[in-house]
Write an enzyme that holds these catalytic residues in place. Structure first.
Site, short mmCIF file in Angstrom:
data_model
loop_
_atom_site.label_atom_id
_atom_site.label_comp_id
_atom_site.label_asym_id
_atom_site.label_seq_id
_atom_site.Cartn_x
_atom_site.Cartn_y
_atom_site.Cartn_z
N SER A 149 0.87 -1.18 0.00
CA SER A 149 0.00 0.00 0.00
C SER A 149 0.91 1.23 0.00
O SER A 149 1.48 1.59 1.03
CB SER A 149 -0.91 0.01 1.23
OG SER A 149 -1.79 -1.09 1.21
N LYS A 183 -7.17 1.78 -2.64
CA LYS A 183 -6.79 1.37 -1.28
C LYS A 183 -6.84 2.56 -0.32
O LYS A 183 -7.26 2.42 0.84
CB LYS A 183 -5.38 0.78 -1.30
CG LYS A 183 -4.85 0.38 0.09
CD LYS A 183 -5.72 -0.69 0.76
CE LYS A 183 -5.27 -1.01 2.19
NZ LYS A 183 -4.04 -1.79 2.24
N LYS A 192 0.73 5.89 7.93
CA LYS A 192 1.35 5.95 6.60
C LYS A 192 0.31 6.06 5.50
O LYS A 192 0.41 6.90 4.59
CB LYS A 192 2.24 4.72 6.40
CG LYS A 192 2.86 4.59 5.02
CD LYS A 192 2.07 3.67 4.09
CE LYS A 192 2.02 2.25 4.62
NZ LYS A 192 1.35 1.33 3.65
#
Length: 295
Positions: free
Chosen positions: A95, A171, A239
């Site tokens: 990701s 995502k 993140k």
């Protein structure tokens, strides 16, 4: 089929194991030698670095924490592109930022390597049982080539979302919804506890209604048990939200709720909870309210 697998963390290790169970031959690499040894015990072969993986495999999967790790593993010294043959397929299931996916794909294309971005959702439990949701960007022909025999050996669904970077954009949408959902659950169950209603009974009463969700089903029982064992760490969700906010700024998409939950997670990290599961958002509310949501 011989497949290279780079990155054997919480998600990568069970995903690799499912490929082995499906009958694929694996060449693996990770800086965590314990994880590598576990895979070797189940039939995988190890390699000394990413370049050595690429030298042996025409299909390579990367499952790494963030953009810099993928860039280093693919484009850096001893990286995939040092030894990958033309026609090699790179499936990046990490990701990362969509712009970085596009940047890496451009370098891959110059070397004749075909790349798709294919991040996943479902956390460790779905990685273990092979029912991840996989969202894919890149050349549709490459997606179709690897969908049945590779992606669907690790996931229950694999959906083509558009050109390179579209998988990671999808995502980020997923991660925003998950983060806000967990925060909403923690806030709402704090209200229940403070108002004198048993949170476990609230869960049973509402989980089948409109407020019910996969996130609530997965995270409320953990919160009520005080279980913050990481399936997906706060640090990793930070993140993802950072990538989402950067992508939103670049696209002109306002993300005020995302920014709010990001600050909650940053507070938890500062308090030493960055390695906890993202259901530790409950701890943020417990600190504010002075009560425990669960038992």
């Amino acid at each position: 089929m011989k497949i290279g697998f780079i990155g054997l963390g919480i998600m990568g290790k069970p995903m690799a194991l499912n490929l082995l169970k499906a009958g694929h031959e694996l060449v693996v690499y990770d800086i965590n030698k314990t994880a590598v040894m576990e895979l070797k015990k189940t039939g995988a072969t190890d390699a000394k670095n990413a370049a050595a993986v690429a030298k042996q495999c025409r299909v390579i999967i990367t499952m790494l924490p963030n953009s810099p790790h993928v860039k280093a593993a693919v484009c850096g010294e001893n990286g995939v592109l040092e030894s990958a043959e033309r026609g090699t397929v790179l499936i990046d299931m990490s990701s990362i930022a969509p712009d970085v996916s596009r940047e890496i794909e451009k370098v891959c294309a110059e070397k004749g390597v075909k790349m798709i971005d294919a991040p996943v959702s479902g956390g460790e439990p779905k990685a273990v049982d092979g029912t991840l949701s996989i969202m894919v960007g890149g050349d549709r022909a490459v997606f179709e080539e690897v969908k049945e025999e590779i992606l669907l050996k690790m996931g229950a669904s694999a959906v083509y979302c558009g050109e390179i970077g579209a998988g990671n954009t999808t995502k980020l949408v997923n991660q925003i919804i998950v983060a806000l959902n967990i925060a909403a659950v923690a806030e709402a169950y704090t209200l229940a506890r403070k108002a004198g209603v048993e949170p476990k009974l609230v869960f049973e009463a509402i989980k089948g209604g409109l407020a019910g969700s996969t996130v609530m089903d997965a995270k409320v029982p953990m919160i009520l048990e005080g279980n913050y064992k990481p399936g997906f760490k706060i640090d990793l969700h930070i993140k993802d939200l950072a990538n989402a906010i950067d992508t939103g700024h670049a696209a002109g998409a306002p993300l005020p709720l995302t920014a709010c939950v990001m600050e909650m997670m940053q507070t938890l990290r500062a308090d030493g909870f960055g390695q906890d599961d993202h259901d530790a958002l409950a701890k943020y509310y417990e600190k504010l309210s002075g009560i425990r949501i669960g038992i």
